[in-house]
Design an enzyme around this catalytic site. Sequence first.
Site, mmCIF file in Angstrom:
data_model
loop_
_atom_site.group_PDB
_atom_site.id
_atom_site.type_symbol
_atom_site.label_atom_id
_atom_site.label_comp_id
_atom_site.label_asym_id
_atom_site.label_seq_id
_atom_site.Cartn_x
_atom_site.Cartn_y
_atom_site.Cartn_z
ATOM 1 N N TYR A 3 58.977 55.584 66.572
ATOM 2 C CA TYR A 3 59.877 55.719 65.424
ATOM 3 C C TYR A 3 59.629 54.624 64.394
ATOM 4 C CZ TYR A 3 62.304 59.223 68.124
ATOM 5 O OH TYR A 3 62.587 60.358 68.848
ATOM 6 N N HIS B 90 65.193 56.608 76.629
ATOM 7 C CA HIS B 90 63.754 56.498 76.869
ATOM 8 C C HIS B 90 63.496 55.531 78.015
ATOM 9 C CE1 HIS B 90 62.508 57.818 72.529
ATOM 10 N NE2 HIS B 90 62.724 58.837 73.328
ATOM 11 N N ARG C 25 69.488 65.067 73.500
ATOM 12 C CA ARG C 25 68.572 66.201 73.614
ATOM 13 C C ARG C 25 69.427 67.471 73.587
ATOM 14 N NH1 ARG C 25 66.996 62.353 77.481
ATOM 15 N NH2 ARG C 25 64.883 61.510 77.137
ATOM 16 N N LYS D 164 67.047 62.729 81.443
ATOM 17 C CA LYS D 164 65.825 63.002 82.200
ATOM 18 C C LYS D 164 65.719 62.071 83.399
ATOM 19 C CE LYS D 164 62.605 64.995 78.864
ATOM 20 N NZ LYS D 164 61.315 64.803 78.166
ATOM 21 N N HIS E 16 65.833 69.443 67.988
ATOM 22 C CA HIS E 16 65.236 68.173 68.407
ATOM 23 C C HIS E 16 64.962 67.254 67.223
ATOM 24 C CE1 HIS E 16 63.850 65.955 71.858
ATOM 25 N NE2 HIS E 16 62.725 65.652 71.262
ATOM 26 N N ARG F 16 67.666 64.770 66.703
ATOM 27 C CA ARG F 16 67.584 63.615 67.618
ATOM 28 C C ARG F 16 66.607 62.591 67.045
ATOM 29 N NH1 ARG F 16 67.530 61.565 73.066
ATOM 30 N NH2 ARG F 16 65.422 61.166 73.846
#
Length: 305
Positions: free
Chosen positions: A285, A276, A159, A182, A250, A253
Site C-alpha cells: 500500500y 495481514h 474482506r 484468514k 475488495h 478494503r
Amino acid sequence: MLDTQIQELIIKWQKYLSLQKNYSNHTLISYNNDLKHFLEFMNYYNSDIVTMDYIKAADIRLMRSWLAKRKCDNFVTSSIARGLSAIKNFYKFLEKTAELHNHVVFSIKSPKKSKLLPKALSEEEVNISLDHIEEYGNSQWIEIRNKALLVLIYASGLRISEALSITKLHLQNLEFIKIMGKGSKERVIPWLAIARNLITEYLEKLPYELKDDEPIFRGKQGKKLQPPVFNRELIKLKRFYGLPEYLSAHSFRHSFASHLLENGADLRSIQELLGHKSLSTTQSYTKTSIKHLETAYVTAHPIKK
C-alpha cells in the site's frame, strides 16, 4: 472416472481441510475444483479410470502437461499456482492417510506470480459509491443492506467474506468488532457509528427473523448473501457512474488501507486492522500511495504550469 477408494479419500481430505485446518469456504471450493480438474486431466491423459496406481505414478510429464493445459485454458498465473498448491496438499494428505508417496509432485515449482499492486479508489470515487449504492435494489431493505455492507467494508477494512459472516453476536460491543480472519486469526476492529447505525436500520427493515449466531446480511430469498450477488450490484453502480473497472467489494478494503496511510496512519496499525500475517503484504500500500502522490505532484506542481 474415479474408483471408489479415491472418492472416499477426497471426502476425507475435504473434511480434514474444513475441520482440522479451518480453511475458508472460498479456499475449500477452489481446492476442490482444482483437484477435480487435475483428476479429469489424469483420466484423459491415461484414457482410463483414475486409480491409486495412477495417482502414485504421476510423473513429470503428466504434471507439466496438466500445467500447460491450465495455461491454454487461460487460467491466470495465481490460479495455476493455487491449483498446484491444491494438488500438493492432496498428495501430502495421501502420505499421511494412505502411505502414498510421490516426490515428483512436490518437485514441481510454482509459477511466479506477477506482483500486482492493490488498486484503491480515490476518496471522491468512494463517496460517489456510498452516496449512490442505495439506488440498486428492488426493495427498501435491500437498498439499505447494500449501503450498510459497503460502509462496513470501507469503514472497517473487512474482506467481503468476513463482512458477510457478521452476526448479531458481533454487534454487542458498541466500540469494537472481533473478527475471525484468514488462518483462524482473530483481530479487533473499531466499530464506527456510521456503520453501526446503518446496520441497525437495516436489521429493523429486514423481513426475516434471524438467530443471534446467523449471518445478518441476507439475499432476497432470505439465505446468506453471497459475494458474487453483492458484486453484481457494484457492477451496475460502476457502469452507470463511470467508476473504475477494478471497483469491487475488495477494492473498498484496499481503499480503507490506502486512505488511512495517506492520512497519517502507521503501517503496523494498518497491518493489524487488515489482519495481514506479514508486514510486507501491507507495504504494497506504500507503493500505491507513493504512486498516487507522484500523480498529484506531476499534475499540480506550479513548475509544470
